[in-house]
Scaffold this motif. Sequence first.
Motif, PDB file in Angstrom:
ATOM      1  N   ALA A  85      83.991  79.977 -12.904  1.00 25.31           N
ATOM      2  CA  ALA A  85      82.570  79.704 -12.670  1.00 25.31           C
ATOM      3  C   ALA A  85      81.807  80.127 -13.925  1.00 25.31           C
ATOM      4  O   ALA A  85      82.345  80.846 -14.776  1.00 25.31           O
ATOM      5  N   PRO A  86      80.549  79.697 -14.050  1.00 30.65           N
ATOM      6  CA  PRO A  86      79.778  80.078 -15.245  1.00 30.65           C
ATOM      7  C   PRO A  86      79.595  81.602 -15.331  1.00 30.65           C
ATOM      8  O   PRO A  86      79.614  82.297 -14.323  1.00 30.65           O
ATOM      9  N   PRO A  87      79.397  82.095 -16.540  1.00 36.78           N
ATOM     10  CA  PRO A  87      79.164  83.531 -16.710  1.00 36.78           C
ATOM     11  C   PRO A  87      77.749  83.909 -16.276  1.00 36.78           C
ATOM     12  O   PRO A  87      76.879  83.046 -16.155  1.00 36.78           O
ATOM     13  N   SER A  88      77.530  85.193 -16.051  1.00 37.87           N
ATOM     14  CA  SER A  88      76.162  85.652 -15.808  1.00 37.87           C
ATOM     15  C   SER A  88      75.440  85.663 -17.152  1.00 37.87           C
ATOM     16  O   SER A  88      76.057  85.845 -18.204  1.00 37.87           O
ATOM     17  N   VAL A  89      74.139  85.447 -17.103  1.00 36.63           N
ATOM     18  CA  VAL A  89      73.320  85.414 -18.313  1.00 36.63           C
ATOM     19  C   VAL A  89      72.176  86.391 -18.125  1.00 36.63           C
ATOM     20  O   VAL A  89      71.470  86.343 -17.113  1.00 36.63           O
ATOM     21  N   ARG A  90      71.995  87.292 -19.079  1.00 35.97           N
ATOM     22  CA  ARG A  90      70.906  88.266 -19.002  1.00 35.97           C
ATOM     23  C   ARG A  90      70.583  88.762 -20.405  1.00 35.97           C
ATOM     24  O   ARG A  90      71.251  88.420 -21.367  1.00 35.97           O
ATOM     25  N   TRP A  91      69.552  89.571 -20.471  1.00 39.55           N
ATOM     26  CA  TRP A  91      69.169  90.224 -21.722  1.00 39.55           C
ATOM     27  C   TRP A  91      69.395  91.720 -21.569  1.00 39.55           C
ATOM     28  O   TRP A  91      69.105  92.288 -20.520  1.00 39.55           O
TER      29      TRP A  91
END
Length: 192
Positions: A85-91
């Motif tokens: 599944a897609p990765p998590s995205v954050r800052w």
Amino acid sequence: MTEANPGRFHRVDPDVLDDDPFWSEVRRRHPDVDIVLLPPDPSPDPSPDPDLAPASDTEVRRAAVAVQEVWRGVRPLLAGFGPLAPPSVRWREAEGRRSLILQKALPGIDQQRGTELLMTLLVHLGERGWALQPGVRDGLPTLRATDGAAAVEAVAGPGATVMTLTGVPLVLTVEVAQLVKDEVRAEVASWE
């Protein structure tokens, strides 16, 4: 600083305190105490620190694309170890700067298979000229790598292997950070 050379401080006539309601009362109640009034702090330099100036749209896009391209390159390698599944995205924020983070946990890829994956990543990134730093942390195999525009950290754990991609730290507003995060999330999801 000496009595003869008081620096930027100098003795003031004690009568100056008589006009101040607070200090005149303190002086009246405690005549044996020396009162020292310091000058106000100098005003901060109004010129902005160039290191803390917001990144240009071009710099932000370049940083985001660098991380996306790493994900695009390693994604097929990860897919070889099971459904993806897609990765998590954050800052991640530190010292007034934000770094774009893509993180993917691969549950079910135990330490042995995770070590195989780390070796595959090591070869893949090494062939592209990345600086590689394989190692062990808390008894778990790790891989750290960078090409200067992005960094990879992978850990082969007993129940999952976790890979974290990190972009360069940038100064940017919350609004720009949210916009870029949404765009990156949509982009990496479209590759599935």
